[in-house]
Design an enzyme around this catalytic site. Sequence first.
Site, PDB file in Angstrom:
ATOM      1  N   LYS A  35       0.827  -1.221   0.000  1.00 31.47           N
ATOM      2  CA  LYS A  35       0.000   0.000   0.000  1.00 31.47           C
ATOM      3  C   LYS A  35       0.860   1.270   0.000  1.00 31.47           C
ATOM      4  O   LYS A  35       0.511   2.251  -0.652  1.00 31.47           O
ATOM      5  CB  LYS A  35      -1.038  -0.003   1.128  1.00 31.47           C
ATOM      6  CG  LYS A  35      -0.491  -0.258   2.514  1.00 31.47           C
ATOM      7  CD  LYS A  35      -1.641  -0.494   3.476  1.00 31.47           C
ATOM      8  CE  LYS A  35      -1.269  -0.904   4.872  1.00 31.47           C
ATOM      9  NZ  LYS A  35       0.093  -0.973   5.318  1.00 31.47           N
ATOM     10  N   ARG A  91      -5.958   1.340  12.181  1.00 30.68           N
ATOM     11  CA  ARG A  91      -5.525  -0.049  12.339  1.00 30.68           C
ATOM     12  C   ARG A  91      -6.290  -0.756  13.453  1.00 30.68           C
ATOM     13  O   ARG A  91      -6.075  -1.942  13.684  1.00 30.68           O
ATOM     14  CB  ARG A  91      -4.042  -0.086  12.679  1.00 30.68           C
ATOM     15  CG  ARG A  91      -3.145  -0.406  11.490  1.00 30.68           C
ATOM     16  CD  ARG A  91      -1.722  -0.104  11.906  1.00 30.68           C
ATOM     17  NE  ARG A  91      -0.730  -0.913  11.298  1.00 30.68           N
ATOM     18  CZ  ARG A  91       0.220  -0.403  10.488  1.00 30.68           C
ATOM     19  NH1 ARG A  91       0.226   0.852  10.150  1.00 30.68           N
ATOM     20  NH2 ARG A  91       1.150  -1.185  10.027  1.00 30.68           N
ATOM     21  N   ARG A  96      12.550  -6.204   1.380  1.00 37.74           N
ATOM     22  CA  ARG A  96      12.260  -4.767   1.266  1.00 37.74           C
ATOM     23  C   ARG A  96      13.380  -3.928   1.890  1.00 37.74           C
ATOM     24  O   ARG A  96      13.929  -4.273   2.925  1.00 37.74           O
ATOM     25  CB  ARG A  96      10.934  -4.465   1.981  1.00 37.74           C
ATOM     26  CG  ARG A  96      10.610  -2.976   2.022  1.00 37.74           C
ATOM     27  CD  ARG A  96       9.161  -2.731   2.304  1.00 37.74           C
ATOM     28  NE  ARG A  96       8.773  -3.042   3.671  1.00 37.74           N
ATOM     29  CZ  ARG A  96       7.585  -2.722   4.185  1.00 37.74           C
ATOM     30  NH1 ARG A  96       6.698  -2.104   3.438  1.00 37.74           N
ATOM     31  NH2 ARG A  96       7.285  -3.043   5.418  1.00 37.74           N
ATOM     32  N   ARG A 121      14.457  -2.288   7.273  1.00 41.39           N
ATOM     33  CA  ARG A 121      13.815  -1.834   8.503  1.00 41.39           C
ATOM     34  C   ARG A 121      13.958  -2.890   9.593  1.00 41.39           C
ATOM     35  O   ARG A 121      13.840  -4.074   9.323  1.00 41.39           O
ATOM     36  CB  ARG A 121      12.318  -1.580   8.228  1.00 41.39           C
ATOM     37  CG  ARG A 121      12.033  -0.168   7.819  1.00 41.39           C
ATOM     38  CD  ARG A 121      10.623   0.019   7.340  1.00 41.39           C
ATOM     39  NE  ARG A 121       9.596  -0.537   8.206  1.00 41.39           N
ATOM     40  CZ  ARG A 121       8.285  -0.403   7.972  1.00 41.39           C
ATOM     41  NH1 ARG A 121       7.878   0.284   6.917  1.00 41.39           N
ATOM     42  NH2 ARG A 121       7.398  -0.930   8.787  1.00 41.39           N
ATOM     43  N   ARG A 157       3.702  -9.223  13.416  1.00 37.70           N
ATOM     44  CA  ARG A 157       2.864  -8.107  12.942  1.00 37.70           C
ATOM     45  C   ARG A 157       1.644  -8.644  12.201  1.00 37.70           C
ATOM     46  O   ARG A 157       0.566  -8.047  12.234  1.00 37.70           O
ATOM     47  CB  ARG A 157       3.675  -7.187  12.020  1.00 37.70           C
ATOM     48  CG  ARG A 157       4.727  -6.385  12.773  1.00 37.70           C
ATOM     49  CD  ARG A 157       5.695  -5.703  11.831  1.00 37.70           C
ATOM     50  NE  ARG A 157       5.102  -4.566  11.178  1.00 37.70           N
ATOM     51  CZ  ARG A 157       5.560  -4.026  10.050  1.00 37.70           C
ATOM     52  NH1 ARG A 157       6.606  -4.531   9.455  1.00 37.70           N
ATOM     53  NH2 ARG A 157       4.972  -2.985   9.523  1.00 37.70           N
TER      54      ARG A 157
HETATM   55  P1  AMP Z   1       3.949   0.760   8.766  1.00 40.78           P
HETATM   56  O1  AMP Z   1       5.048   1.602   8.195  1.00 40.78           O
HETATM   57  O2  AMP Z   1       2.583   1.223   8.357  1.00 40.78           O
HETATM   58  O3  AMP Z   1       4.180  -0.700   8.530  1.00 40.78           O
HETATM   59  O4  AMP Z   1       3.996   0.972  10.361  1.00 40.78           O
HETATM   60  C1  AMP Z   1       5.162   0.657  11.107  1.00 40.78           C
HETATM   61  C2  AMP Z   1       4.836   0.600  12.587  1.00 40.78           C
HETATM   62  O5  AMP Z   1       4.335   1.875  13.034  1.00 40.78           O
HETATM   63  C3  AMP Z   1       3.749  -0.395  12.974  1.00 40.78           C
HETATM   64  O6  AMP Z   1       4.258  -1.727  13.130  1.00 40.78           O
HETATM   65  C4  AMP Z   1       3.298   0.195  14.314  1.00 40.78           C
HETATM   66  O7  AMP Z   1       4.262  -0.045  15.325  1.00 40.78           O
HETATM   67  C5  AMP Z   1       3.316   1.692  14.021  1.00 40.78           C
HETATM   68  N1  AMP Z   1       2.033   2.180  13.452  1.00 40.78           N
HETATM   69  C6  AMP Z   1       1.833   2.720  12.222  1.00 40.78           C
HETATM   70  N2  AMP Z   1       0.549   3.069  12.038  1.00 40.78           N
HETATM   71  C7  AMP Z   1      -0.089   2.730  13.198  1.00 40.78           C
HETATM   72  C8  AMP Z   1      -1.447   2.817  13.630  1.00 40.78           C
HETATM   73  N3  AMP Z   1      -2.412   3.312  12.852  1.00 40.78           N
HETATM   74  N4  AMP Z   1      -1.732   2.376  14.879  1.00 40.78           N
HETATM   75  C9  AMP Z   1      -0.774   1.886  15.700  1.00 40.78           C
HETATM   76  N5  AMP Z   1       0.512   1.749  15.346  1.00 40.78           N
HETATM   77  C10 AMP Z   1       0.868   2.174  14.102  1.00 40.78           C
END
Ligand code: AMP
Length: 218
Positions: free
Chosen positions: A15, A91, A130, A163, A174
Amino acid sequence: MISIWLFMGPPGCGKGTQASLIKSQYTDIYHLSTGDLLRSEIKANSVFGQRVKSFVEIGKLVPDELVLDIFSRTVSNFPSGSSVILDGFPRTLNQAESLSLQCSTNSFNLAGALWFNISSKVIVQRAVSRRVCVDCGEIYNTESKVPKILWNCDKCGGKVLHRKDDTEEIVSDRLLTYSKDTEPLKKFYSHKDLLFEIDAQEDTLLVQAQILRLLKKM
Ligand code: AMP
């Protein structure tokens, strides 16, 4: 009025890549990734960054009140008449309900939730390969998208790294969090007639074509 499109799906479903591809083609579309916002606070070592760091690094969801705080502060900066792709938010059910409330009080139009469907096996493979620019967030892949100069970002020259939360173990964790907390939102948006499903297992350009077709209809 701001139009909001949700890009939803498991971590690593593509996404973020799709949102930045679409944003690069349309000047009035913005991309808001809560993951990027949180990582930039962590990088800046702000007080907020220090509070969220331990969650992000081990792939746990940041508590709702902190995510809602950073989301509300950021979303209010977008100009009226624009469209915003929300990537990685909401989320949890609590975040989704809070977003619905913010839409009605701030006259945002929630145009739809695009759900990226993909198998867990492909997710793990993708996450392990990635790579991400630490400065601008551009996404690379050790197999299919390698920067011209290893490992510096083609766009900004920043360092391109793996990452910490993209290891097989953390990604599996996750995915469990995703099934428990985020996947139920599929029903939430389906009941509101706002759910649009995408086959995210296809090639990047084919996924993009599916998205553009849907966005034109919204
Ligand atoms: P992402 O880059 O979207 O994969 O997010 C990386 C990390 O940021 C996630 O594993 C969470 O620790 C945190 N995170 C991002 N968006 C949210 C959200 N909407 N609610 C809670 N934690 C978030």
